[in-house]
Design a protein around this motif. Sequence first.
Motif, PDB file in Angstrom:
ATOM      1  N   ASP A  68       0.837  -1.205   0.000  1.00  0.00           N
ATOM      2  CA  ASP A  68       0.000   0.000   0.000  1.00  0.00           C
ATOM      3  C   ASP A  68       0.871   1.254   0.000  1.00  0.00           C
ATOM      4  O   ASP A  68       0.565   2.231  -0.688  1.00  0.00           O
ATOM      5  N   ALA A  69       1.964   1.237   0.749  1.00  0.00           N
ATOM      6  CA  ALA A  69       2.877   2.384   0.784  1.00  0.00           C
ATOM      7  C   ALA A  69       3.539   2.588  -0.575  1.00  0.00           C
ATOM      8  O   ALA A  69       3.727   3.738  -1.010  1.00  0.00           O
ATOM      9  N   MET A  70       3.884   1.506  -1.241  1.00  0.00           N
ATOM     10  CA  MET A  70       4.454   1.620  -2.595  1.00  0.00           C
ATOM     11  C   MET A  70       3.457   2.305  -3.526  1.00  0.00           C
ATOM     12  O   MET A  70       3.812   3.210  -4.274  1.00  0.00           O
ATOM     13  N   ARG A  71       2.209   1.850  -3.457  1.00  0.00           N
ATOM     14  CA  ARG A  71       1.160   2.418  -4.320  1.00  0.00           C
ATOM     15  C   ARG A  71       0.961   3.903  -4.002  1.00  0.00           C
ATOM     16  O   ARG A  71       0.903   4.742  -4.891  1.00  0.00           O
ATOM     17  N   ALA A  72       0.892   4.239  -2.718  1.00  0.00           N
ATOM     18  CA  ALA A  72       0.634   5.626  -2.302  1.00  0.00           C
ATOM     19  C   ALA A  72       1.792   6.553  -2.628  1.00  0.00           C
ATOM     20  O   ALA A  72       1.591   7.754  -2.814  1.00  0.00           O
ATOM     21  N   SER A  73       2.996   6.017  -2.726  1.00  0.00           N
ATOM     22  CA  SER A  73       4.164   6.864  -2.966  1.00  0.00           C
ATOM     23  C   SER A  73       4.152   7.517  -4.342  1.00  0.00           C
ATOM     24  O   SER A  73       4.748   8.571  -4.529  1.00  0.00           O
ATOM     25  N   GLY A  74       3.505   6.874  -5.300  1.00  0.00           N
ATOM     26  CA  GLY A  74       3.508   7.398  -6.659  1.00  0.00           C
ATOM     27  C   GLY A  74       4.812   7.139  -7.397  1.00  0.00           C
ATOM     28  O   GLY A  74       4.989   7.592  -8.525  1.00  0.00           O
ATOM     29  N   LEU A  75       5.732   6.418  -6.790  1.00  0.00           N
ATOM     30  CA  LEU A  75       7.036   6.165  -7.398  1.00  0.00           C
ATOM     31  C   LEU A  75       7.048   4.947  -8.311  1.00  0.00           C
ATOM     32  O   LEU A  75       8.010   4.738  -9.041  1.00  0.00           O
ATOM     33  N   PHE A  76       5.992   4.150  -8.257  1.00  0.00           N
ATOM     34  CA  PHE A  76       5.943   2.908  -9.028  1.00  0.00           C
ATOM     35  C   PHE A  76       4.783   2.952 -10.007  1.00  0.00           C
ATOM     36  O   PHE A  76       3.688   3.365  -9.652  1.00  0.00           O
ATOM     37  N   GLY A  77       5.027   2.496 -11.222  1.00  0.00           N
ATOM     38  CA  GLY A  77       3.931   2.323 -12.161  1.00  0.00           C
ATOM     39  C   GLY A  77       3.082   1.146 -11.727  1.00  0.00           C
ATOM     40  O   GLY A  77       3.501   0.323 -10.907  1.00  0.00           O
ATOM     41  N   GLU A  78       1.894   1.021 -12.272  1.00  0.00           N
ATOM     42  CA  GLU A  78       0.980  -0.048 -11.859  1.00  0.00           C
ATOM     43  C   GLU A  78       1.613  -1.438 -12.043  1.00  0.00           C
ATOM     44  O   GLU A  78       1.380  -2.333 -11.237  1.00  0.00           O
ATOM     45  N   HIS A  79       2.443  -1.621 -13.072  1.00  0.00           N
ATOM     46  CA  HIS A  79       3.074  -2.922 -13.292  1.00  0.00           C
ATOM     47  C   HIS A  79       4.223  -3.171 -12.319  1.00  0.00           C
ATOM     48  O   HIS A  79       4.723  -4.281 -12.226  1.00  0.00           O
ATOM     49  N   GLY A  80       4.649  -2.155 -11.589  1.00  0.00           N
ATOM     50  CA  GLY A  80       5.733  -2.302 -10.632  1.00  0.00           C
ATOM     51  C   GLY A  80       5.256  -2.514  -9.200  1.00  0.00           C
ATOM     52  O   GLY A  80       6.066  -2.606  -8.284  1.00  0.00           O
ATOM     53  N   ILE A  81       3.956  -2.573  -9.033  1.00  0.00           N
ATOM     54  CA  ILE A  81       3.387  -2.764  -7.695  1.00  0.00           C
ATOM     55  C   ILE A  81       2.963  -4.234  -7.570  1.00  0.00           C
ATOM     56  O   ILE A  81       2.183  -4.731  -8.386  1.00  0.00           O
ATOM     57  N   PRO A  82       3.456  -4.925  -6.559  1.00  0.00           N
ATOM     58  CA  PRO A  82       3.091  -6.337  -6.386  1.00  0.00           C
ATOM     59  C   PRO A  82       1.577  -6.508  -6.222  1.00  0.00           C
ATOM     60  O   PRO A  82       0.917  -5.681  -5.595  1.00  0.00           O
ATOM     61  N   ALA A  83       1.067  -7.578  -6.807  1.00  0.00           N
ATOM     62  CA  ALA A  83      -0.361  -7.895  -6.713  1.00  0.00           C
ATOM     63  C   ALA A  83      -0.562  -9.004  -5.699  1.00  0.00           C
ATOM     64  O   ALA A  83       0.155 -10.020  -5.719  1.00  0.00           O
ATOM     65  N   LEU A  84      -1.519  -8.832  -4.816  1.00  0.00           N
ATOM     66  CA  LEU A  84      -1.858  -9.862  -3.841  1.00  0.00           C
ATOM     67  C   LEU A  84      -2.420 -11.072  -4.560  1.00  0.00           C
ATOM     68  O   LEU A  84      -3.309 -10.956  -5.410  1.00  0.00           O
ATOM     69  N   ALA A  85      -1.890 -12.242  -4.241  1.00  0.00           N
ATOM     70  CA  ALA A  85      -2.395 -13.479  -4.852  1.00  0.00           C
ATOM     71  C   ALA A  85      -3.737 -13.812  -4.219  1.00  0.00           C
ATOM     72  O   ALA A  85      -3.819 -14.067  -3.034  1.00  0.00           O
ATOM     73  N   ARG A  86      -4.805 -13.797  -5.017  1.00  0.00           N
ATOM     74  CA  ARG A  86      -6.171 -14.097  -4.549  1.00  0.00           C
ATOM     75  C   ARG A  86      -6.775 -15.202  -5.368  1.00  0.00           C
ATOM     76  O   ARG A  86      -6.691 -15.270  -6.501  1.00  0.00           O
TER      77      ARG A  86
END
Length: 86
Positions: A68-86
Amino acid sequence: MIALNGLRCTVWTADEWQAAGDMWKRATVRPLAVLNRLLADVSPVRAHTLIAGGNEGLLLIADPRAVDAMRASGLFGEHGIPALAR
């Protein structure tokens, strides 16, 4: 079908195999989703993926708050943010 610590997991069905599509992604994510159910009983960390279903796919064991912190930082593109395995 596989089992992880007694929990059964369908990797993919015959119909999914025939239809092709995202079968390798499913084969990666579904067992990790079972792992996440097991982790929920003992730890805040969860299995996340990057590039799931590809030869270069990665598994990250991380606290969802870090993701969540990675996403909120704005430093990572959507493909660079890990996805929770569901």
